[in-house]
Scaffold this motif. Structure first.
Motif, PDB file in Angstrom:
ATOM      1  N   THR A 204      42.221  44.368  38.118  1.00 55.92           N
ATOM      2  CA  THR A 204      41.964  43.383  37.106  1.00 55.92           C
ATOM      3  C   THR A 204      43.017  43.342  36.213  1.00 55.92           C
ATOM      4  OG1 THR A 204      39.609  43.402  37.526  1.00 55.92           O
ATOM      5  CG2 THR A 204      40.091  42.505  35.716  1.00 55.92           C
ATOM      6  N   TYR A 205      43.474  42.098  35.890  1.00 57.27           N
ATOM      7  CA  TYR A 205      44.615  42.287  34.814  1.00 57.27           C
ATOM      8  C   TYR A 205      44.717  40.962  33.961  1.00 57.27           C
ATOM      9  CZ  TYR A 205      46.950  38.914  38.124  1.00 57.27           C
ATOM     10  OH  TYR A 205      46.897  38.037  39.061  1.00 57.27           O
ATOM     11  N   ASP A 206      45.626  41.221  32.875  1.00 60.06           N
ATOM     12  CA  ASP A 206      46.135  40.024  31.901  1.00 60.06           C
ATOM     13  C   ASP A 206      47.463  40.189  31.961  1.00 60.06           C
ATOM     14  OD1 ASP A 206      43.537  38.839  31.072  1.00 60.06           O
ATOM     15  OD2 ASP A 206      43.252  40.628  29.891  1.00 60.06           O
TER      16      ASP A 206
ATOM     17  N   SER B 288      51.088  40.803  36.600  1.00 60.37           N
ATOM     18  CA  SER B 288      51.107  39.708  37.440  1.00 60.37           C
ATOM     19  C   SER B 288      50.973  40.319  38.888  1.00 60.37           C
ATOM     20  CB  SER B 288      52.446  38.726  37.268  1.00 60.37           C
ATOM     21  OG  SER B 288      53.401  39.393  37.967  1.00 60.37           O
TER      22      SER B 288
ATOM     23  N   GLY C 124      49.079  45.387  30.854  1.00 59.17           N
ATOM     24  CA  GLY C 124      48.176  44.303  31.110  1.00 59.17           C
ATOM     25  C   GLY C 124      47.110  44.518  31.953  1.00 59.17           C
ATOM     26  N   VAL C 125      47.425  45.623  32.795  1.00 65.70           N
ATOM     27  CA  VAL C 125      46.250  46.053  33.806  1.00 65.70           C
ATOM     28  C   VAL C 125      45.043  46.661  33.053  1.00 65.70           C
ATOM     29  CG1 VAL C 125      45.527  47.400  35.683  1.00 65.70           C
ATOM     30  CG2 VAL C 125      47.922  46.472  35.834  1.00 65.70           C
ATOM     31  N   GLN C 126      44.038  46.163  33.456  1.00 65.24           N
ATOM     32  CA  GLN C 126      42.630  46.462  32.808  1.00 65.24           C
ATOM     33  C   GLN C 126      41.841  47.316  33.598  1.00 65.24           C
ATOM     34  OE1 GLN C 126      42.039  45.035  29.623  1.00 65.24           O
ATOM     35  NE2 GLN C 126      43.913  44.229  29.921  1.00 65.24           N
ATOM     36  N   ASN C 127      41.813  47.244  34.926  1.00 65.36           N
ATOM     37  CA  ASN C 127      41.245  48.343  35.713  1.00 65.36           C
ATOM     38  C   ASN C 127      41.522  48.160  37.133  1.00 65.36           C
ATOM     39  OD1 ASN C 127      38.702  49.754  36.231  1.00 65.36           O
ATOM     40  ND2 ASN C 127      37.912  48.076  37.715  1.00 65.36           N
TER      41      ASN C 127
ATOM     42  N   MET D 216      41.959  36.791  32.199  1.00 60.87           N
ATOM     43  CA  MET D 216      41.839  37.758  33.124  1.00 60.87           C
ATOM     44  C   MET D 216      41.664  37.461  34.662  1.00 60.87           C
ATOM     45  SD  MET D 216      39.502  41.462  32.775  1.00 60.87           S
ATOM     46  CE  MET D 216      39.433  41.139  31.120  1.00 60.87           C
ATOM     47  N   SER D 217      42.444  38.066  35.263  1.00 60.43           N
ATOM     48  CA  SER D 217      42.352  37.664  36.928  1.00 60.43           C
ATOM     49  C   SER D 217      42.216  38.969  37.632  1.00 60.43           C
ATOM     50  CB  SER D 217      43.979  37.229  37.201  1.00 60.43           C
ATOM     51  OG  SER D 217      44.088  36.010  36.587  1.00 60.43           O
ATOM     52  N   THR D 218      41.615  38.907  38.864  1.00 58.58           N
ATOM     53  CA  THR D 218      41.168  39.809  39.735  1.00 58.58           C
ATOM     54  C   THR D 218      41.924  39.613  40.972  1.00 58.58           C
ATOM     55  OG1 THR D 218      39.251  40.500  38.754  1.00 58.58           O
ATOM     56  CG2 THR D 218      39.689  41.230  40.973  1.00 58.58           C
TER      57      THR D 218
ATOM     58  N   SER E 271      47.493  51.613  36.928  1.00 56.90           N
ATOM     59  CA  SER E 271      46.727  51.790  35.599  1.00 56.90           C
ATOM     60  C   SER E 271      47.889  51.589  34.573  1.00 56.90           C
ATOM     61  CB  SER E 271      45.802  52.614  35.606  1.00 56.90           C
ATOM     62  OG  SER E 271      44.900  52.573  36.143  1.00 56.90           O
TER      63      SER E 271
END
Length: 68
Positions: free
Chosen positions: A45-47, A51, A29-32, A1-3, A25
């Motif tokens: 925050t995404y996976d 990108s 892949g976008v988490q938050n 996970m990246s931010t 959102s």
């Protein structure tokens, strides 16, 4: 996970914040997503498959171009 954190000078009101949160959102892949009209910052925050390039392109597409 990246931010990643962006400065988005076009954020002026609650509607801007809501639009950014809703649109980003929906990106796969976008988490938050958080957006703040006072600091004009958006934190995502995404996976994969999301990108930084896809997030930046989406922000530009919805008329909120981002700066890092």
């Amino acid at each position: 996970m990246s931010t990643v954190t962006y400065t988005v000078p076009g954020i002026h009101c609650g509607h801007c914040v809501h639009t950014i949160k809703m649109e980003v959102s929906d990106l796969s892949g976008v988490q938050n997503v958080s957006a703040d009209m006072n600091t004009k910052q958006v934190v995502v925050t995404y996976d994969a498959p999301a990108s930084e390039e896809k997030i930046e392109a989406l922000l530009a597409e919805i008329n909120y171009p981002a700066q890092k």
